[in-house]
Design an enzyme around this catalytic site. Sequence first.
Site, PDB file in Angstrom:
ATOM      1  N   GLU A  77       4.223  -7.164 -37.624  1.00 35.20           N
ATOM      2  CA  GLU A  77       4.066  -5.736 -37.317  1.00 35.20           C
ATOM      3  C   GLU A  77       5.326  -4.960 -37.689  1.00 35.20           C
ATOM      4  OE1 GLU A  77       0.911  -5.289 -33.715  1.00 35.20           O
ATOM      5  OE2 GLU A  77       2.980  -5.693 -33.151  1.00 35.20           O
ATOM      6  N   ARG A  85       8.798  12.468 -10.514  1.00 35.77           N
ATOM      7  CA  ARG A  85       9.109  11.310  -9.670  1.00 35.77           C
ATOM      8  C   ARG A  85       8.557  10.008 -10.262  1.00 35.77           C
ATOM      9  NH1 ARG A  85       7.295  14.347  -4.325  1.00 35.77           N
ATOM     10  NH2 ARG A  85       5.332  14.027  -5.408  1.00 35.77           N
ATOM     11  N   LYS A 118       0.824  -1.219   0.000  1.00 37.27           N
ATOM     12  CA  LYS A 118       0.000   0.000   0.000  1.00 37.27           C
ATOM     13  C   LYS A 118       0.858   1.268   0.000  1.00 37.27           C
ATOM     14  CE  LYS A 118      -3.745  -2.201   2.559  1.00 37.27           C
ATOM     15  NZ  LYS A 118      -4.569  -2.135   3.728  1.00 37.27           N
ATOM     16  N   GLU A 131      17.413   4.273 -26.251  1.00 43.83           N
ATOM     17  CA  GLU A 131      17.273   3.078 -27.095  1.00 43.83           C
ATOM     18  C   GLU A 131      18.510   2.182 -27.005  1.00 43.83           C
ATOM     19  OE1 GLU A 131      16.271   4.030 -31.122  1.00 43.83           O
ATOM     20  OE2 GLU A 131      14.415   5.029 -30.554  1.00 43.83           O
ATOM     21  N   TRP A 153      14.084  11.628 -32.072  1.00 46.26           N
ATOM     22  CA  TRP A 153      12.786  11.403 -31.430  1.00 46.26           C
ATOM     23  C   TRP A 153      12.265  12.725 -30.902  1.00 46.26           C
ATOM     24  CZ3 TRP A 153       9.193   7.973 -31.721  1.00 46.26           C
ATOM     25  CH2 TRP A 153       8.188   7.912 -30.754  1.00 46.26           C
ATOM     26  N   SER A 162      15.432   5.119 -21.037  1.00 45.18           N
ATOM     27  CA  SER A 162      13.977   4.955 -20.963  1.00 45.18           C
ATOM     28  C   SER A 162      13.634   3.501 -20.664  1.00 45.18           C
ATOM     29  CB  SER A 162      13.350   5.353 -22.299  1.00 45.18           C
ATOM     30  OG  SER A 162      12.041   4.838 -22.396  1.00 45.18           O
ATOM     31  N   ASN A 192       7.612  17.905 -11.228  1.00 45.70           N
ATOM     32  CA  ASN A 192       7.395  16.639 -10.536  1.00 45.70           C
ATOM     33  C   ASN A 192       7.562  15.525 -11.549  1.00 45.70           C
ATOM     34  OD1 ASN A 192       6.718  14.366  -9.217  1.00 45.70           O
ATOM     35  ND2 ASN A 192       4.662  14.995  -8.608  1.00 45.70           N
ATOM     36  N   HIS A 233      11.533  -0.875 -24.870  1.00 44.31           N
ATOM     37  CA  HIS A 233      12.991  -0.730 -24.812  1.00 44.31           C
ATOM     38  C   HIS A 233      13.696  -1.947 -24.192  1.00 44.31           C
ATOM     39  CE1 HIS A 233      12.172   3.812 -25.328  1.00 44.31           C
ATOM     40  NE2 HIS A 233      12.327   3.205 -26.485  1.00 44.31           N
TER      41      HIS A 233
HETATM   42  C1  LIG Z   1      15.676   8.124 -28.614  1.00 40.92           C
HETATM   43  C2  LIG Z   1      14.546   8.312 -27.649  1.00 40.92           C
HETATM   44  N1  LIG Z   1      14.636   9.270 -26.722  1.00 40.92           N
HETATM   45  C3  LIG Z   1      13.649   9.474 -25.816  1.00 40.92           C
HETATM   46  C4  LIG Z   1      12.521   8.691 -25.805  1.00 40.92           C
HETATM   47  C5  LIG Z   1      11.453   8.947 -24.784  1.00 40.92           C
HETATM   48  O1  LIG Z   1      11.354   7.921 -23.846  1.00 40.92           O
HETATM   49  P1  LIG Z   1       9.986   7.695 -23.046  1.00 40.92           P
HETATM   50  O2  LIG Z   1       9.031   7.041 -23.966  1.00 40.92           O
HETATM   51  O3  LIG Z   1      10.365   6.821 -21.886  1.00 40.92           O
HETATM   52  O4  LIG Z   1       9.517   9.025 -22.599  1.00 40.92           O
HETATM   53  C6  LIG Z   1      12.374   7.696 -26.768  1.00 40.92           C
HETATM   54  C7  LIG Z   1      11.142   6.891 -26.776  1.00 40.92           C
HETATM   55  O5  LIG Z   1      10.930   5.943 -27.420  1.00 40.92           O
HETATM   56  C8  LIG Z   1      13.405   7.496 -27.715  1.00 40.92           C
HETATM   57  O6  LIG Z   1      13.304   6.548 -28.665  1.00 40.92           O
END
Ligand SMILES: Cc1ncc(COP(=O)(O)O)c(C=O)c1O
Length: 410
Positions: free
Chosen positions: A348, A263, A51, A186, A114, A207, A261, A212
């Site tokens: 896919e 966290r 909890k 990645e 990205w 990430s 925030n 990932h």
């Molecule tokens: C190269 C790269 N940077 C940052 C991110 C962002 O990560 P998150 O999805 O955990 O926010 C991604 C997401 O796929 C990514 O491919």
Amino acid sequence: MLSNKDKKFLEKIINKLSKLDNFNKNTNYPLLEKGFTNEDIFSGAEVLLSKKITMSNITKKFEKAFAKYVGSKYALMVNSGSSANLLSSFALLNPKKKNRLKSGDTFVIPALCWSTSLWPFVQAGLKPKFLDVDIKTFCLDDKLIKKEKNIKAIVNLHILGNCSNILEIQKFAKKNRLFLIEDTCEALGSKYKSKFLGTFGDFGTYSFYYSHQITSGEGGMIVCKSKEDYELIHSMRAHGWDRGLAKNNKKNFNFINSGFNLRPLDLTAAIGLSQLKRLNKMIKIRAQNRKLIINALKNSKYWKDQFSFFEPNNNLNPSWFGFPILIDNKYLKFKQKYLNYLNSCGVETRPILSGNFLNQPSAKLYGFNKKNEKFKNSQDIEDRGFFIGLPTKEISFNTLKFLTEKLLKI
Ligand SMILES: Cc1ncc(COP(=O)(O)O)c(C=O)c1O
């Protein structure tokens, strides 16, 4: 702690629910597997059943284990890889940061990038300068970076487990006093000359999103080398508060900096920690699967160099997570029809990152490419590229046969 009896009981529930679940039911070769093992679920369930799921000791435990794994002095968990980029970008301009950047300073970033590798730095007030990538590794070309004169930071992305010549980039950054951010979202587990990617720069970001190398559902980590940087991002992660920091704890509610925030939850940290323990095994299986797919394609009687595959940098011991493919130019006009065909067979596919980011409506909205630069390699990767999944379990003979058959139907 859950006993063996409790785990058996939970296992029954997991099995029952998974029979009712339609995830991947119509997919023969999915981009994503269900990322959690029962052990991951038990680790998460222990936190949930206590909890008390908000950030606390388990997050600290995961941070310690992560720092040890990648060989970094400090690691701080956040709620996503995007948040890790957000923290590193705002840290660069913060009054507490030594030699901090000013609003309007320029950073370089690959055109093949990205969304949230780019936007946090723009939102922090910096100006992007896009550079093309190397066609072999899909990553920033160090020779192009070295031509840049008026830049203050490099946002370097390690794409799909690969990297460019990071030591050269690090050397150039040091010589010219540039900040180096490694977006390693990645590439967790990839090593360049025995040193983990993410640990070369001022900040390395990771990430744990679903697709990932390891996943906690959502989650991220940011690593850095100095205590000052660590304390800065630590306070910025949670409201600019000094709570949890050794010093400055004179007052109960003491806010020492600006903040967000970002966290994470102890719940996600527990799952992340459980996954980290399996990371080396998953890296090994994915490398084997990659080899199996390439060999099966190249040994088929239907192989006529229809595709090329990106190659790891010579000095890299890679940790893959997808299987990118570039279609040969002569098949290009059939690409969309071909991808539709693969998807209809349950294979896919998805684009490589988001392609040449300058083509995205958001980049146009901000007028990032007024000179209409071409970024030849990034465009080529967008035009010819796509990727399929690379599972963390050994691919069976039948799946491999099915996959190669479908892929070679081009
Ligand atoms: C190269 C790269 N940077 C940052 C991110 C962002 O990560 P998150 O999805 O955990 O926010 C991604 C997401 O796929 C990514 O491919």
